[in-house]
Design a protein around this motif. Structure first.
Motif, PDB file in Angstrom:
ATOM      1  N   ASP A   1       0.818  -1.218   0.000  1.00  0.00           N
ATOM      2  CA  ASP A   1       0.000   0.000   0.000  1.00  0.00           C
ATOM      3  C   ASP A   1       0.849   1.263   0.000  1.00  0.00           C
ATOM      4  OD1 ASP A   1       0.912  -0.157   2.603  1.00  0.00           O
ATOM      5  OD2 ASP A   1      -1.075  -0.049   3.533  1.00  0.00           O
ATOM      6  N   ALA A   2       2.136   1.136   0.327  1.00  0.00           N
ATOM      7  CA  ALA A   2       3.069   2.261   0.207  1.00  0.00           C
ATOM      8  C   ALA A   2       3.876   2.170  -1.085  1.00  0.00           C
ATOM      9  CB  ALA A   2       4.015   2.285   1.404  1.00  0.00           C
ATOM     10  N   LEU A   3       4.358   0.978  -1.398  1.00  0.00           N
ATOM     11  CA  LEU A   3       5.228   0.804  -2.571  1.00  0.00           C
ATOM     12  C   LEU A   3       4.511   1.052  -3.886  1.00  0.00           C
ATOM     13  CD1 LEU A   3       7.212  -2.456  -1.653  1.00  0.00           C
ATOM     14  CD2 LEU A   3       8.095  -0.122  -1.668  1.00  0.00           C
ATOM     15  N   VAL A   4       3.328   0.464  -4.033  1.00  0.00           N
ATOM     16  CA  VAL A   4       2.684   0.450  -5.352  1.00  0.00           C
ATOM     17  C   VAL A   4       2.062   1.798  -5.719  1.00  0.00           C
ATOM     18  CG1 VAL A   4       0.916  -0.660  -6.767  1.00  0.00           C
ATOM     19  CG2 VAL A   4       2.368  -2.049  -5.267  1.00  0.00           C
ATOM     20  N   PRO A   5       1.198   2.403  -4.892  1.00  0.00           N
ATOM     21  CA  PRO A   5       0.611   3.691  -5.292  1.00  0.00           C
ATOM     22  C   PRO A   5       1.654   4.782  -5.517  1.00  0.00           C
ATOM     23  CG  PRO A   5      -0.601   2.748  -3.448  1.00  0.00           C
ATOM     24  CD  PRO A   5       0.642   1.938  -3.600  1.00  0.00           C
ATOM     25  N   ASN A   6       2.770   4.697  -4.793  1.00  0.00           N
ATOM     26  CA  ASN A   6       3.815   5.714  -4.907  1.00  0.00           C
ATOM     27  C   ASN A   6       4.922   5.312  -5.874  1.00  0.00           C
ATOM     28  OD1 ASN A   6       2.803   7.626  -2.833  1.00  0.00           O
ATOM     29  ND2 ASN A   6       3.169   5.904  -1.458  1.00  0.00           N
ATOM     30  N   ASN A   7       4.769   4.151  -6.505  1.00  0.00           N
ATOM     31  CA  ASN A   7       5.753   3.640  -7.464  1.00  0.00           C
ATOM     32  C   ASN A   7       7.179   3.726  -6.917  1.00  0.00           C
ATOM     33  OD1 ASN A   7       6.546   2.447  -9.899  1.00  0.00           O
ATOM     34  ND2 ASN A   7       6.950   4.422 -10.853  1.00  0.00           N
ATOM     35  N   ILE A   8       7.349   3.252  -5.708  1.00  0.00           N
ATOM     36  CA  ILE A   8       8.677   3.226  -5.086  1.00  0.00           C
ATOM     37  C   ILE A   8       9.488   2.105  -5.721  1.00  0.00           C
ATOM     38  CG2 ILE A   8       9.925   2.794  -2.925  1.00  0.00           C
ATOM     39  CD1 ILE A   8       7.506   4.063  -1.472  1.00  0.00           C
ATOM     40  N   THR A   9      10.656   2.438  -6.243  1.00  0.00           N
ATOM     41  CA  THR A   9      11.462   1.464  -6.982  1.00  0.00           C
ATOM     42  C   THR A   9      12.806   1.176  -6.325  1.00  0.00           C
ATOM     43  OG1 THR A   9      12.338   3.239  -8.379  1.00  0.00           O
ATOM     44  CG2 THR A   9      10.386   2.055  -9.182  1.00  0.00           C
ATOM     45  N   SER A  10      13.068   1.794  -5.181  1.00  0.00           N
ATOM     46  CA  SER A  10      14.311   1.493  -4.473  1.00  0.00           C
ATOM     47  C   SER A  10      14.081   1.646  -2.979  1.00  0.00           C
ATOM     48  CB  SER A  10      15.444   2.422  -4.929  1.00  0.00           C
ATOM     49  OG  SER A  10      15.188   3.757  -4.542  1.00  0.00           O
TER      50      SER A  10
END
Length: 294
Positions: free
Chosen positions: A193-202
C-alpha cells in the motif's frame, strides 16, 4: 505431492549454452518441485520444469550483459517424494553443496516452504551472517498454518526463529499474529500500500542489515495482472519493472549470495507466463552478475 517422474528438467538456457562445470559456474539453478501445504490453487510443483523449458526461448543478452558468461550449472531436481522433514534436508544438502563449490544458488520452487531448506543449507555451509529480503503478497510469519510449522505460510517465521534479519516488500495479506511477530522480531518492511501507489522502486537497507543478502521472490508478490499463474493471487501487487528495480536497489547496497523464485504455478496453454517467470529468473541473474562486477 511427489515429484512426477515424467516431468522434464532441461538445463537452464540450454538452447544457447552448454552445461557449465559446477566448480566453474557462478549460478547453480536448483529445481525443487515441492508442493504439500498449498492452501488455495495448486500446481507449484510444475513450476521448475516450466521455467526451465521456457528458458530455451531466452536470449543470452539480457539487455545489459550476458549473465551466462559467468557460467550456469543446472543441478538435478531435489527429491521431493519423501517426508517433509527429509525434503528440507535434501534442499539444505543441495544448497550447501552449491555454496561449497563457490556458486550462487538460484532456486526454483515449488511452494515457499522450499526457502526454509535453502536457508538451512546456507547456514550448514558456514554462512552465518546474512539477511533476507522478501518480495511477497503474504507475510508468511505464522507460527503454524493448519497445524503445520512447515507450511508455506510459516516459512518466514522459521527464518526469524533462526535469527536471520528480514526485510519484507510488497506484503498486502497478513493477520494480527504476523503483525505481532513483525514487532517482536524487528522485521523491516515496506508494504504494497506504500510501494505500489507511490511507485517506489528502491529501498535503503538499514545500516545494521547484514552485508550478505538472500533474496526470495514469491511470484504472488507481483500483481496478478503480471502473474496470475500462482496459487494465492492478491490484487495490488508489484509491477514487472518495479520488482526488478527493487532487487537492483538491494544488489547495489549488499552482496547477493543467492535468490529463489517461488510459488510459480503454470497455467496450461498460457506459455507467456512460463516465459515471464524464466525471464525474471535470468534478469535477476543479470542484476546479480553486474553487482559483483561493480
Amino acid at each position: 505431492m511427489n515429484t512426477d517422474s515424467s516431468e522434464h528438467y532441461p538445463i537452464f538456457l540450454g538452447s544457447e549454452i552448454d552445461q557449465a562445470d559446477p566448480q566453474q559456474a557462478m549460478f547453480h539453478v536448483l529445481p525443487v518441485p515441492y508442493e504439500k501445504t498449498v492452501s488455495y490453487g495448486g500446481g507449484t510443483r510444475l513450476g521448475p520444469s516450466a521455467i526451465l523449458n521456457a528458458s530455451w526461448q531466452l536470449e543470452k543478452w539480457d539487455g545489459k550483459c550476458n549473465p551466462c558468461d559467468l557460467g550456469i550449472h543446472t543441478c538435478a531436481a531435489v527429491d521431493c517424494s519423501v517426508a517433509p522433514e527429509q525434503v528440507i534436508e535434501n534442499i539444505a544438502n543441495a544448497t550447501a553443496e552449491i555454496v561449497r563449490n563457490g556458486g550462487i544458488p538460484v532456486v526454483l520452487g515449488g511452494e515457499h516452504t522450499v526457502t526454509y531448506g535453502v536457508l538451512k543449507g546456507l547456514k550448514d555451509a558456514g554462512m552465518e551472517d546474512f539477511g533476507i529480503v522478501q518480495i511477497d503478497a503474504h507475510a508468511d510469519l505464522r507460527q503454524a498454518y493448519e497445524g503445520d510449522i512447515l507450511s508455506h505460510a510459516s516459512v518466514m517465521k522459521r527464518a526469524v526463529d533462526m535469527g536471520i534479519p528480514l526485510y519484507q516488500l510488497g506484503i498486502r495479506a497478513f493477520c494480527e499474529e504476523e503483525m505481532q511477530i513483525r514487532e517482536q522480531f524487528g522485521v523491516y518492511y515496506q508494504d504494497a500500500d506504500a510501494l505500489v501507489p507511490n511507485n517506489i522502486t528502491s529501498i535503503t537497507l538499514p545500516d545494521d542489515f547484514p552485508e550478505n543478502v538472500f533474496f526470495t521472490v514469491d511470484i504472488d508478490g507481483m500483481d496478478p495482472s503480471v502473474f496470475p499463474s500462482t496459487g494465492t493471487p492478491v490484487p495490488g501487487g508489484l509491477g514487472w519493472y518495479q520488482t526488478l528495480q527493487l532487487f537492483e536497489s538491494v544488489a547495489k547496497q549488499r552482496r547477493i549470495i543467492g535468490f529463489d523464485v517461488m510459488e510459480f504455478a503454470p497455467i496450461e496453454g498460457f506459455h507467456a507466463y512460463d516465459f515471464a517467470a524464466s525471464l525474471l529468473t535470468y534478469k535477476l541473474m543479470g542484476i546479480t552478475a553486474r553487482s559483483l562486477e561493480s
